[in-house]
Design a protein around this motif. Sequence first.
Motif: not given
Length: 778
Positions: A263-274, A303-317
């Motif tokens: 049994t996995f006991q999870i806490q979803e929380g709300p879905q966020y948008k940017f 909200y998607n962490p991958s989009v944030i990571d992609t933007t950070i990589r582009r800015m770092e480059a």
Amino acid sequence: MTDRKIGKGALALISALAVAAPAAMVPLPAAAYVFSNVRIEGNQRIEPQTILSYLDLQRGRDVSGGDLNAALQRLQNSGLFEQVALTPSGGTLVVKVTEYPTINKIVFEGNKRLKDENLAEIVKSKSNRVYSPAQAEADAAEISKVYASQGRLAARVDPAIIRRDNNRVDLVYEIREGDVTEIERIGFVGNRAFSDQKLRNVLQTKQAGILRTFIKRDTFSPDRLPVDEKLLTDFYRSRGFADFKVQAVAPELARERDAFYITFQIQEGPQYKFGNINTISEVPGVDAAEFAKQNRVRTGDVYNPSVIDTTIRRMEALAINKGLNFVNIEPRITRNPRSHSLDLTFALTRGQRIFVERIDIEGNTTTLDEVIRRQFGTVEGDPFNQREIRNSAERLRALGYFADVQAESRPGSSGDQVIVDVNVEEQPTGSLNFGVSYGVSTGVGFNASLAERNFLGRGQEVNLTFSTGSDNQSSGFTFVEPFFLGRNLKFRGQIWYNTTDRYNSDYNTRSVGGLTGIEFPISENGRLELRYKLSKDTLFDVDPIEVDPESGELDGSSPILYMEQGGYITSALGYTYSYDSRIQGLDPLNAYRLRFAQDFAGLGGDVKSVNTTLYAGGESRAWRESVTFLAEFEAGAVHMLDDSDSRFLDRQTGNGKIRGFEPNGFGPRDLNAPNEDALGGNYFWALRTEMRFPIGLPEEYGIAGGLFADAGSVWGLDNTVGAYGEEVDDSMHVRAALGASVFWTTPVGPLRFNFSKAIAKEDYDLEQSFDLTISTKF
């Protein structure tokens, strides 16, 4: 002498009495006792001096009852004696011992899953050594652990002895292997956005189903639980649930030890948008506006962490390209609980001046260091970027060469330097596969392949394949160098030999050739391949039109095909542009692919033409991701140069482009020829749509359903002269079909059952209302 087996309970009783009986039965003096002599009785193999060393009592000195009891315990705990007794007799201390027997041989009974030689490596009890009940029990526990690692938690191992002459015993391990302790149910508490079934599909661990005999992921493994927690977390957070947590995982073993309930006991929380997206600079002289152009996050998107990571990589480059070292891109997130939105600010900050002193690589015994290093965007002497190190580790894992990759940093020789330690655990990268395939049209076929994804540890791919069906054969060899000339260039070399033997037709074909190409990225998701192809394609054994002398009926193929017989060499330069949104993977619910290719034949050879193809495909998941929609469109055209006519092997036949029709089942056809063979066409288009969905069965059964609708056409010939001088109908007639599918993932391979009905066709088309395909490796 009759064998007498003493089981586990008796052994435990013997061990207990051996310790307890001497203390209870031997009269020990209450006052101090002095002895001047020691008499040892009952020893056969153990030297008296060894017994005296364990006794550790001094002659001629006062010995209390406690001292005698301690000496007794030392002798008993030595593991050399089955029974020990100390008896004061005047000035003599009598030491009476019964030695443990010697093991004559070790026998395993009841084992089927593990061989005797494997079990012999586990146990520490050995033949011709002194028998120890404690060691026998420990060996039994180790054997049980091995069975537990294979999912057989109900396995029982009981040691027993059979008495032999001369104080020798046979040590027997009685094994009851039991059934696999399967995961009977995986449940979730706290999930509202996604069903249990959807979440179970995310996990690496699976429930037991009707295929439990073959599926091994339904056995419980504690090591998989952390992986499952991460998979759940990544799944939820990529879909906007930024506060998601796995609060607890409760594996419960049934009383009979034959099933697990997780049994996995999870806490979803709300879905966020940017919400509001900003870019600011806290570094003097650095303009934030330039970096804001690299932003890929959009207001209103989920909200998607991958989009944030992609933007950070582009800015770092961009910062590196501008020579701005030690600039960090810091994402600052502000939650708005009422609106369920996240305001995001990318802050350019000044980081510490830390450099990479060196990169140490360990664990690679086969893979060359350079193969690992080229996945790192950082080299010795570069500014240290922890995010880039993590991304490099992810790229290494994605190669599939390693079972595990760990990349960590530690202080270097000075305060402004770090050392990056890369530890890898290699895994097998080669495979030898044999399989069987089946299709209603192609019949039963066999295939074999030899593949190596990390050839000689250089990261190169080598693949040798061979397959055969009832009326076709194909073989080929492919070599891929993913980092050609030390750059992000993929070199591909390929040769093939393919034949068809009356494949739903009255002619044979043969194709032998080779291809070489270079592929490189031209954008984040786009790649371009430049290639050269040389092949010889032969059409032969075409039936000529003949008159049956008895019936007077005509027999044979179209004169168009008969005139096109022979082998033709094609020498062509070509390119392919491809775009795949899955490379960045920013949207987990939607993906699309584009491909545009052209081949220009005429650089030598017999064929002068331009062959153009277009492909566009998309995939989307909806209704809590339980339903998948797929759509594909492709089209192509062959344009002959120098007023030449296309030949059959240059043209499209529609094979596999529309379900509901047999191979060579539609397109231009010479109806005046007796055999009415399909002629192919210079142009084609096809649109395929599909919807896949669960049909209510437990997901561990691997059965799903689908509906599809296909449409398309093949048309256009340069030569339309029929058998009697009449023109062949090469018009663009639309064909269409509707159908349903059943998908079944089985141990022998993925099965697909297609049931279709052509709703738009020509009278001479060949329909196929049912198709079954199976492909497997073993």
